[in-house]
Design a protein around this motif. Structure first.
Motif, PDB file in Angstrom:
ATOM      1  N   ARG A  67       0.839  -1.208   0.000  1.00 28.87           N
ATOM      2  CA  ARG A  67       0.000   0.000   0.000  1.00 28.87           C
ATOM      3  C   ARG A  67       0.872   1.256   0.000  1.00 28.87           C
ATOM      4  O   ARG A  67       0.608   2.211  -0.737  1.00 28.87           O
ATOM      5  N   LEU A  68       1.936   1.243   0.807  1.00 25.04           N
ATOM      6  CA  LEU A  68       2.853   2.392   0.868  1.00 25.04           C
ATOM      7  C   LEU A  68       3.533   2.643  -0.465  1.00 25.04           C
ATOM      8  O   LEU A  68       3.710   3.789  -0.881  1.00 25.04           O
ATOM      9  N   ARG A  69       3.943   1.566  -1.132  1.00 24.05           N
ATOM     10  CA  ARG A  69       4.612   1.712  -2.437  1.00 24.05           C
ATOM     11  C   ARG A  69       3.705   2.429  -3.439  1.00 24.05           C
ATOM     12  O   ARG A  69       4.165   3.265  -4.209  1.00 24.05           O
ATOM     13  N   LEU A  70       2.428   2.109  -3.431  1.00 21.29           N
ATOM     14  CA  LEU A  70       1.490   2.780  -4.339  1.00 21.29           C
ATOM     15  C   LEU A  70       1.432   4.274  -4.053  1.00 21.29           C
ATOM     16  O   LEU A  70       1.416   5.099  -4.980  1.00 21.29           O
ATOM     17  N   ILE A  71       1.419   4.632  -2.774  1.00 18.09           N
ATOM     18  CA  ILE A  71       1.377   6.049  -2.392  1.00 18.09           C
ATOM     19  C   ILE A  71       2.676   6.739  -2.774  1.00 18.09           C
ATOM     20  O   ILE A  71       2.683   7.792  -3.423  1.00 18.09           O
ATOM     21  N   VAL A  72       3.799   6.147  -2.369  1.00 14.70           N
ATOM     22  CA  VAL A  72       5.109   6.756  -2.571  1.00 14.70           C
ATOM     23  C   VAL A  72       5.393   6.995  -4.056  1.00 14.70           C
ATOM     24  O   VAL A  72       5.862   8.064  -4.455  1.00 14.70           O
ATOM     25  N   PHE A  73       5.089   6.024  -4.895  1.00 14.99           N
ATOM     26  CA  PHE A  73       5.391   6.164  -6.314  1.00 14.99           C
ATOM     27  C   PHE A  73       4.355   7.003  -7.064  1.00 14.99           C
ATOM     28  O   PHE A  73       4.444   7.151  -8.285  1.00 14.99           O
ATOM     29  N   SER A  74       3.403   7.581  -6.334  1.00 13.56           N
ATOM     30  CA  SER A  74       2.482   8.552  -6.945  1.00 13.56           C
ATOM     31  C   SER A  74       2.894   9.985  -6.606  1.00 13.56           C
ATOM     32  O   SER A  74       2.297  10.927  -7.104  1.00 13.56           O
ATOM     33  N   VAL A  75       3.936  10.150  -5.784  1.00 16.80           N
ATOM     34  CA  VAL A  75       4.420  11.479  -5.389  1.00 16.80           C
ATOM     35  C   VAL A  75       5.479  11.926  -6.405  1.00 16.80           C
ATOM     36  O   VAL A  75       6.547  11.313  -6.501  1.00 16.80           O
ATOM     37  N   PRO A  76       5.199  12.989  -7.165  1.00 16.27           N
ATOM     38  CA  PRO A  76       6.128  13.406  -8.223  1.00 16.27           C
ATOM     39  C   PRO A  76       7.556  13.658  -7.732  1.00 16.27           C
ATOM     40  O   PRO A  76       8.509  13.248  -8.392  1.00 16.27           O
ATOM     41  N   GLY A  77       7.734  14.309  -6.601  1.00 14.95           N
ATOM     42  CA  GLY A  77       9.075  14.596  -6.095  1.00 14.95           C
ATOM     43  C   GLY A  77       9.869  13.339  -5.811  1.00 14.95           C
ATOM     44  O   GLY A  77      11.076  13.279  -6.069  1.00 14.95           O
ATOM     45  N   PHE A  78       9.205  12.319  -5.286  1.00  8.31           N
ATOM     46  CA  PHE A  78       9.874  11.051  -5.002  1.00  8.31           C
ATOM     47  C   PHE A  78      10.288  10.380  -6.305  1.00  8.31           C
ATOM     48  O   PHE A  78      11.428   9.926  -6.446  1.00  8.31           O
ATOM     49  N   VAL A  79       9.379  10.323  -7.245  1.00  3.85           N
ATOM     50  CA  VAL A  79       9.665   9.667  -8.530  1.00  3.85           C
ATOM     51  C   VAL A  79      10.815  10.374  -9.251  1.00  3.85           C
ATOM     52  O   VAL A  79      11.722   9.724  -9.769  1.00  3.85           O
ATOM     53  N   GLU A  80      10.808  11.709  -9.247  1.00  2.00           N
ATOM     54  CA  GLU A  80      11.876  12.465  -9.911  1.00  2.00           C
ATOM     55  C   GLU A  80      13.227  12.183  -9.257  1.00  2.00           C
ATOM     56  O   GLU A  80      14.232  11.973  -9.950  1.00  2.00           O
ATOM     57  N   ALA A  81      13.263  12.187  -7.914  1.00  2.00           N
ATOM     58  CA  ALA A  81      14.524  11.947  -7.208  1.00  2.00           C
ATOM     59  C   ALA A  81      15.035  10.538  -7.465  1.00  2.00           C
ATOM     60  O   ALA A  81      16.239  10.326  -7.676  1.00  2.00           O
ATOM     61  N   MET A  82      14.154   9.556  -7.465  1.00  2.00           N
ATOM     62  CA  MET A  82      14.586   8.179  -7.694  1.00  2.00           C
ATOM     63  C   MET A  82      15.000   7.957  -9.143  1.00  2.00           C
ATOM     64  O   MET A  82      15.919   7.192  -9.418  1.00  2.00           O
ATOM     65  N   ASN A  83      14.346   8.641 -10.079  1.00  2.00           N
ATOM     66  CA  ASN A  83      14.778   8.547 -11.480  1.00  2.00           C
ATOM     67  C   ASN A  83      16.180   9.121 -11.641  1.00  2.00           C
ATOM     68  O   ASN A  83      17.012   8.550 -12.354  1.00  2.00           O
ATOM     69  N   ALA A  84      16.461  10.235 -10.981  1.00  2.00           N
ATOM     70  CA  ALA A  84      17.800  10.824 -11.038  1.00  2.00           C
ATOM     71  C   ALA A  84      18.831   9.898 -10.408  1.00  2.00           C
ATOM     72  O   ALA A  84      19.966   9.804 -10.877  1.00  2.00           O
ATOM     73  N   ALA A  85      18.439   9.178  -9.353  1.00  2.51           N
ATOM     74  CA  ALA A  85      19.357   8.261  -8.667  1.00  2.51           C
ATOM     75  C   ALA A  85      19.786   7.102  -9.570  1.00  2.51           C
ATOM     76  O   ALA A  85      20.857   6.520  -9.361  1.00  2.51           O
ATOM     77  N   GLN A  86      18.988   6.788 -10.560  1.00  4.22           N
ATOM     78  CA  GLN A  86      19.351   5.701 -11.472  1.00  4.22           C
ATOM     79  C   GLN A  86      20.663   5.973 -12.194  1.00  4.22           C
ATOM     80  O   GLN A  86      21.398   5.043 -12.533  1.00  4.22           O
ATOM     81  N   ASP A  87      20.979   7.245 -12.409  1.00  5.23           N
ATOM     82  CA  ASP A  87      22.206   7.596 -13.134  1.00  5.23           C
ATOM     83  C   ASP A  87      23.467   7.232 -12.357  1.00  5.23           C
ATOM     84  O   ASP A  87      24.529   7.076 -12.966  1.00  5.23           O
ATOM     85  N   VAL A  88      23.382   7.131 -11.021  1.00  6.76           N
ATOM     86  CA  VAL A  88      24.570   6.816 -10.217  1.00  6.76           C
ATOM     87  C   VAL A  88      24.473   5.441  -9.556  1.00  6.76           C
ATOM     88  O   VAL A  88      25.315   5.085  -8.744  1.00  6.76           O
ATOM     89  N   THR A  89      23.444   4.666  -9.909  1.00  5.01           N
ATOM     90  CA  THR A  89      23.229   3.346  -9.330  1.00  5.01           C
ATOM     91  C   THR A  89      23.580   2.267 -10.345  1.00  5.01           C
ATOM     92  O   THR A  89      23.134   2.317 -11.492  1.00  5.01           O
ATOM     93  N   MET A  90      24.371   1.282  -9.891  1.00  3.60           N
ATOM     94  CA  MET A  90      24.754   0.177 -10.780  1.00  3.60           C
ATOM     95  C   MET A  90      23.820  -1.020 -10.634  1.00  3.60           C
ATOM     96  O   MET A  90      23.489  -1.678 -11.618  1.00  3.60           O
ATOM     97  N   SER A  91      23.427  -1.348  -9.389  1.00  2.25           N
ATOM     98  CA  SER A  91      22.579  -2.512  -9.161  1.00  2.25           C
ATOM     99  C   SER A  91      21.975  -2.404  -7.773  1.00  2.25           C
ATOM    100  O   SER A  91      22.297  -1.488  -7.010  1.00  2.25           O
ATOM    101  N   GLY A  92      21.134  -3.359  -7.442  1.00  2.00           N
ATOM    102  CA  GLY A  92      20.535  -3.346  -6.121  1.00  2.00           C
ATOM    103  C   GLY A  92      19.840  -4.652  -5.784  1.00  2.00           C
ATOM    104  O   GLY A  92      19.616  -5.494  -6.658  1.00  2.00           O
ATOM    105  N   THR A  93      19.551  -4.806  -4.505  1.00  2.00           N
ATOM    106  CA  THR A  93      18.808  -5.965  -4.011  1.00  2.00           C
ATOM    107  C   THR A  93      17.792  -5.484  -2.983  1.00  2.00           C
ATOM    108  O   THR A  93      17.904  -4.372  -2.455  1.00  2.00           O
ATOM    109  N   GLN A  94      16.817  -6.336  -2.694  1.00  2.00           N
ATOM    110  CA  GLN A  94      15.824  -6.001  -1.680  1.00  2.00           C
ATOM    111  C   GLN A  94      15.535  -7.232  -0.846  1.00  2.00           C
ATOM    112  O   GLN A  94      15.398  -8.333  -1.383  1.00  2.00           O
ATOM    113  N   GLN A  95      15.448  -7.018   0.472  1.00  2.00           N
ATOM    114  CA  GLN A  95      15.133  -8.088   1.404  1.00  2.00           C
ATOM    115  C   GLN A  95      13.938  -7.672   2.245  1.00  2.00           C
ATOM    116  O   GLN A  95      13.772  -6.489   2.561  1.00  2.00           O
TER     117      GLN A  95
END
Length: 107
Positions: A67-95
């Protein structure tokens, strides 16, 4: 309670940049009532892989996380910041981890 741990491997030398970008993305979420009381932290390693950045979020359950993910990814500022972070990110994992005990149990 669960902890969602997202580990992101930044490009070499960009760990602190990525940490700042993630913190900025989280800051863009302030003021949303649905997100009040959610505990989060951005961590950088003192040992291990260079430029590894970890985001930890505590939430009630996987259902709450979804439920939180749906809210968070509907916030334009969050989406813009995370899209910009892709330029300096090589890979990732989630637990997804259960919290079995914490200092909060004894407070």
């Amino acid at each position: 309670m669960i902890v969602v741990r997202t580990e992101l491997q930044a490009k070499f030398g960009y760990g602190s940049v990525l940490s700042g970008m993630i913190a900025e993305a989280i800051e863009s979420l302030t003021g949303y009532d649905e997100l009040q009381g959610i505990r989060w932290r951005v961590l950088s390693g003192l040992t291990g892989n260079f430029d590894m950045v970890t985001l930890e979020v505590e939430t009630e359950s996987l259902h709450t996380w979804d439920r939180l993910r749906l809210i968070v990814f509907s916030v334009p500022g969050f989406v813009e910041a995370m899209n910009a972070a892709q330029d300096v990110t090589m890979s990732g994992t989630q637990q997804f981890l259960n919290i079995e005990a914490s200092d909060q149990d004894y407070a």
